[in-house]
Write a protein that holds these residues in place. Sequence first.
Motif, short mmCIF file in Angstrom:
data_model
loop_
_atom_site.label_atom_id
_atom_site.label_comp_id
_atom_site.label_asym_id
_atom_site.label_seq_id
_atom_site.Cartn_x
_atom_site.Cartn_y
_atom_site.Cartn_z
N GLY A 365 47.03 54.87 30.85
CA GLY A 365 45.96 55.93 31.61
C GLY A 365 46.26 55.54 33.75
O GLY A 365 46.89 56.04 34.20
N PHE A 366 45.79 53.89 34.27
CA PHE A 366 45.34 53.84 35.40
C PHE A 366 47.19 53.82 35.86
O PHE A 366 47.11 53.79 36.91
N LEU A 367 48.29 52.75 34.87
CA LEU A 367 48.97 53.24 35.41
C LEU A 367 50.05 54.24 35.86
O LEU A 367 50.84 54.02 36.64
N GLY A 368 49.81 54.78 35.01
CA GLY A 368 50.75 56.28 35.37
C GLY A 368 49.94 56.83 37.37
O GLY A 368 50.94 57.66 37.33
N ILE A 369 48.77 56.33 37.29
CA ILE A 369 48.55 57.55 38.52
C ILE A 369 48.94 55.83 39.91
O ILE A 369 49.14 56.61 40.91
N LEU A 419 33.36 65.80 39.74
CA LEU A 419 34.15 66.60 38.36
C LEU A 419 34.23 65.76 37.00
O LEU A 419 34.69 66.14 36.11
N GLU A 420 33.08 65.28 37.09
CA GLU A 420 32.79 64.07 35.51
C GLU A 420 34.44 63.60 34.74
O GLU A 420 35.09 63.75 34.66
N TRP A 421 35.64 63.45 35.98
CA TRP A 421 36.90 62.62 35.57
C TRP A 421 36.64 60.96 35.42
O TRP A 421 37.63 60.83 34.51
N GLY A 422 35.13 60.51 35.76
CA GLY A 422 35.14 59.49 35.10
C GLY A 422 36.20 58.41 35.84
O GLY A 422 36.38 58.40 37.08
N PRO A 423 35.91 56.70 35.30
CA PRO A 423 37.01 56.06 36.32
C PRO A 423 38.50 56.87 36.62
O PRO A 423 38.72 55.50 37.65
N ALA A 424 39.29 57.61 35.68
CA ALA A 424 40.10 58.07 36.25
C ALA A 424 40.16 58.53 37.37
O ALA A 424 41.18 58.45 38.61
N GLY A 425 39.21 59.47 37.92
CA GLY A 425 38.72 59.86 39.17
C GLY A 425 38.90 59.06 40.37
O GLY A 425 39.17 59.46 41.34
N PHE A 426 38.54 57.61 40.14
CA PHE A 426 38.02 56.67 41.34
C PHE A 426 39.57 56.72 41.29
O PHE A 426 39.72 56.04 42.98
N TRP A 427 40.19 56.45 40.64
CA TRP A 427 41.69 55.98 41.28
C TRP A 427 42.61 56.57 41.73
O TRP A 427 43.44 56.82 42.60
N TRP A 428 42.35 58.35 41.40
CA TRP A 428 42.62 59.74 42.17
C TRP A 428 42.57 59.64 43.85
O TRP A 428 43.31 59.98 44.27
N GLY A 429 40.66 58.84 43.72
CA GLY A 429 40.70 58.70 44.88
C GLY A 429 41.42 58.20 45.70
O GLY A 429 42.16 57.91 47.09
N LEU A 430 42.03 56.42 45.24
CA LEU A 430 42.30 55.80 45.53
C LEU A 430 43.76 56.36 46.06
O LEU A 430 44.86 56.17 47.60
N VAL A 431 44.48 57.38 45.14
CA VAL A 431 45.61 57.67 45.53
C VAL A 431 45.66 58.89 46.88
O VAL A 431 46.65 58.50 47.89
N VAL A 432 44.84 59.94 47.11
CA VAL A 432 43.99 60.02 48.17
C VAL A 432 43.98 58.81 49.64
O VAL A 432 44.89 60.23 50.50
N GLY A 433 43.80 59.04 49.25
CA GLY A 433 43.29 57.18 50.56
C GLY A 433 44.79 56.88 50.90
O GLY A 433 44.46 56.88 52.03
N LEU A 434 45.12 56.37 49.82
CA LEU A 434 46.63 56.12 50.31
C LEU A 434 47.61 56.70 50.97
O LEU A 434 48.61 56.98 51.88
N LEU A 435 47.55 58.22 50.20
CA LEU A 435 48.51 59.30 51.03
C LEU A 435 47.79 59.56 52.51
O LEU A 435 49.09 58.95 53.04
N ALA A 436 46.67 59.90 53.59
CA ALA A 436 46.12 60.05 53.84
C ALA A 436 46.49 58.54 55.30
O ALA A 436 47.20 58.98 55.85
N ALA A 437 46.05 57.26 54.55
CA ALA A 437 46.70 56.19 55.52
C ALA A 437 48.43 56.50 55.54
O ALA A 437 48.77 55.71 56.79
N ALA A 438 49.33 56.84 55.15
CA ALA A 438 50.76 56.60 54.73
C ALA A 438 50.67 58.12 55.90
O ALA A 438 52.40 57.84 56.70
N VAL A 439 50.57 58.71 55.43
CA VAL A 439 50.86 60.52 56.72
C VAL A 439 50.51 59.81 58.27
O VAL A 439 51.20 59.97 59.07
N MET A 440 48.94 58.49 58.05
CA MET A 440 48.86 58.67 59.98
C MET A 440 49.15 57.49 60.33
O MET A 440 49.48 57.65 61.46
N MET A 441 49.68 56.50 59.48
CA MET A 441 50.71 55.63 60.04
C MET A 441 52.33 56.09 60.09
O MET A 441 52.56 55.42 60.91
N THR A 442 52.35 56.79 59.29
CA THR A 442 54.48 56.75 59.76
C THR A 442 54.24 58.33 60.91
O THR A 442 54.98 57.89 62.37
N TYR A 443 53.24 59.08 61.28
CA TYR A 443 53.09 59.77 62.45
C TYR A 443 52.90 58.84 63.81
O TYR A 443 53.36 58.78 64.71
#
Length: 455
Positions: A365-369, A419-443
Motif C-alpha cells: 500500500g505504501f509503495l502504491g502511494i 479523516l481516519e485514514w491511518g498510516p496511509a494518511g501520513f503518506w498522502w501528506g508526503l504526496v501533498v508536501g512534495l507536490l507543493a515543493a515541486a510546483v514552487m521550486m519549478t516556478y
Amino acid sequence: MKNEQQHRVWKEARQLTLLSIPIVATQLGQICNGFVDVVMVGRLGPAALAGVALGNATYFLFALIGIGVLLAVGPMVSQAYGAGEHDPIGRTVRQALWLALTISIPVLLILWNASLPWYLMKQDAATMVLAEGYLQAAMWGFIPFMWFNALRNFVEAIARPLPITIIIVMGILLNILANYGLMYGNFGLPRLGLVGTGWATCIVHWFMFICITVYVLTQQPYRSYGIFNRLRHPDLSYFRELLRVGLPIGGSIGLEVTLFSATAFLVGTFGAVPIAAHQIAIQCAAIAYMMPLGIGLATSVRVGQSIGRGDPAAAARAGYMGIGLSLIVMSGTALLFLLAPNTVASIYLDMGDPANAETALQVVGFLGIAALFQLFDGLQATALGALRGLKDTRVPMLLCFIAYWLVGIPSGVGFGFGLEWGPAGFWWGLVVGLLAAAVMMTYRLFHMMRVQQLA
C-alpha cells in the motif's frame, strides 16, 4: 536556426546524461554502505539491528546537513571554472576544508552525548546502550567524511565525477571486509560486535578521504589549484560566501529529513507493523531518490558552468533538461512501485511466511502511494539542483519550509487522524508536501532563469 537549436538541446542532453551517470552511481554507492551495515548487523540479532538503526539515523542526520552546507562548493567552483578563473577555485576549496572542520566540532560533541536526546525521546534503554557504542566509534570518521565531501564537490564541479565513483565502490568493498573482520572477529581481529560496525564506518571514511586527497594532490587539473599549499591562510570573504550559499542548502536538507522523520514518528503511533512496513517502503523510496538527487547535482554543475561563461541560455537548457531527465527516470521507479510492489517487498520480506502477511500488505500500500510522489520528489530535487547552480538558496529554503512543514505535515495529520485514514494518511501528506515543493521550486526556477536572461 531550428536545426542549430535542436543540436544544442541534444548536445546538452548528452553531456548532462554522461555527467549524471557517475554522480548517480556515487549517490547509490553512499546509501549502499548503510544497506551493507544493516544486512551484516542483522546476523547479530534484532537488538543489534535496532541499535545500528538508531545510531546510524543519528549520525547521518547531522552528516546530511553538513553535506548540504558543503554543497556550496559546487556552484562556487563551477561558476569560476566556467568563467576561466583559476584563483577563486583554490580559495573556495581551501575554505571549504576549514568549514568542514568547523561544522564537525559541535557535531562530535552532540554525537558523544547522543544518549541525552535519545533519553528525552524515550528510546529503549537497551537499544540506547548498543547505539551509543556504535556511535562513539563511528563518530571519529565524521571529520574526514566532511573533508571528503568538500573535495568531492570540487572534483565534480569541474565535471570529472568518475574518480569519486571509483573511490565509493572501493569504500563499499572495504566496508564489507572491515565489518566481517571487526564484527565477527575474523582475519585475526577482535570480535567487537556492533561496535565493530562503528569502527568499520570510521575506517571507510578515513580511507575515502585519503584516496581523494592523494588524487587531488597528484592528478591534473586538480593539483594546479594548489589546494593544500596555502591551507593555513584564512580567507574570510570566501568563508562567508560559503556560509551564505551553503547554510540554506543544509537547512533545506534538514527540513526534508525532518519531514520524513516526523512521518515515521506519526506512523509509529499505530504500532509495530505499520512502522516496520513504513521503514521498508521509505528505504525503497530513498534508494530511488538517489537518482534525481544525482541528476540534480549534475544539473547544478552544468548550470553553474554556463553562468560562469556568461551564457544564461545554456544555463536554462541545462536546468530544463535536468528536469526532463529526472522525470523520465522517476517515471520508471514509479511504474516499478505501482506494477511490481510485491517483487520490491520480497527483497526485505519472506512473502510466503504468514507472519509477514500484514506487514507485506501495508508495504504494498505504501509503495502504491510512493509511486505517485516519485515524480514530485524527482522534480523538486532537480529544480533545487538547478537553483543551486545559480547560487539561489535562501528563497528555496523558505519554500521547503512552507511545502514540508506548513503543507505536508498538516495534510498528513489531517488525513491520518482527522479523516481516519491511518498510516496511509501520513503518506498522502508526503504526496501533498512534495507536490507543493515541486510546483514552487519549478516556478522559482523558471523565474530565476528569466531574470538571468534579462540581465
